[in-house]
Design an enzyme around this catalytic site. Structure first.
Site, short mmCIF file in Angstrom:
data_model
loop_
_atom_site.label_atom_id
_atom_site.label_comp_id
_atom_site.label_asym_id
_atom_site.label_seq_id
_atom_site.Cartn_x
_atom_site.Cartn_y
_atom_site.Cartn_z
N ASP A 1 0.86 -1.16 0.00
CA ASP A 1 0.00 0.00 0.00
C ASP A 1 0.91 1.23 0.00
OD1 ASP A 1 -2.45 1.57 0.46
OD2 ASP A 1 -1.62 1.86 2.46
N ASP B 1 -0.13 5.18 0.99
CA ASP B 1 -0.34 6.15 2.06
C ASP B 1 -0.39 5.47 3.42
OD1 ASP B 1 -0.70 8.54 0.37
OD2 ASP B 1 -2.50 7.53 -0.32
#
Length: 221
Positions: free
Chosen positions: A17, A19
């Site tokens: 991922d 953020d």
């Protein structure tokens, strides 16, 4: 933390991922979303925890606000986020860890639109991978497993042979549904989150070795 904290078998690929996992853009996102929530009469404190890890359009759509076009609002939020990147930084150790990986063996799998993802990575001085799965690449965003399944497929691997690095519950659920291994990154967590998966604060003590059999991740010290 022993080395067995990570899978002892060779991994086909690593999926990250973005953020909250390899960069910290929470301050920027919460500034933009706070203004949006205030303009729509929402309880900002209650609303902000719901934005993390999911696509903007889905965050807005599930509110079912009268007279609000989720696609148009999400596009406007993205444009605002594109301009607010001044304090985005890398999670400690993330850059050197990513740069140690074979480029064909890792990908970013994010709920952000591609333009915003590339903008934030550049702002944090992070490498852009050969493969970036973004919001517009799947019909269903996290917590659906589609994005991680697609990332693994495009790397020529099964999701069950991959290790996912995530920070948000929606992404963790998506990785679980995909059948991948999971490590939770807690660098930006305000409160402890119990997931049943191993967790790391950052990447500063991680080490990686790669050969023809696959990738092995260990923790130094």
């Amino acid at each position: 933390m022993p080395e067995t904290f990570f899978p002892t078998r060779p991994l086909a690929a690593l999926l990250f991922d973005m953020d909250g996992t390899i960069i910290s853009s929470i301050a920027s996102a919460e500034r933009i979303w706070s203004r949006w929530a205030e303009a729509h009469g929402l309880d900002v404190a209650a609303f902000l925890p719901t934005i993390h890890g999911v696509r903007s359009v889905e965050t807005i759509r599930r509110l079912n606000l009268p007279g609000v076009d989720p696609e148009a609002e999400a596009a406007a939020i993205t444009e605002a986020e594109m301009e607010d990147v001044g304090d985005i930084i890398a999670i400690p150790g993330a850059r050197s860890f990513l740069e140690a990986l074979p480029r064909e063996r890792w990908a970013i799998v994010t709920s952000a639109p591609r333009r915003l993802a590339e903008r934030r990575l550049a702002a944090a001085g992070m490498p852009v991978p050969d493969l970036l799965v973004a919001a517009e690449d799947v019909a269903q965003g996290k917590p659906a497993p589609d994005c991680f399944l697609l990332g693994a497929e495009r790397l020529g691997a099964a999701a069950s042979e991959c290790l996912v690095f995530e920070d948000a519950l929606a992404g963790i659920r998506a990785a679980e549904a995909a059948g991948a291994g999971i490590v939770v990154v807690t660098a930006t967590h305000h409160e402890p989150v119990t997931t049943g998966h191993p967790a790391i604060a950052d990447y500063t003590r991680l080490r990686v070795a790669a050969d023809r059999s696959g990738i092995r991740v260990t923790r130094a010290g």
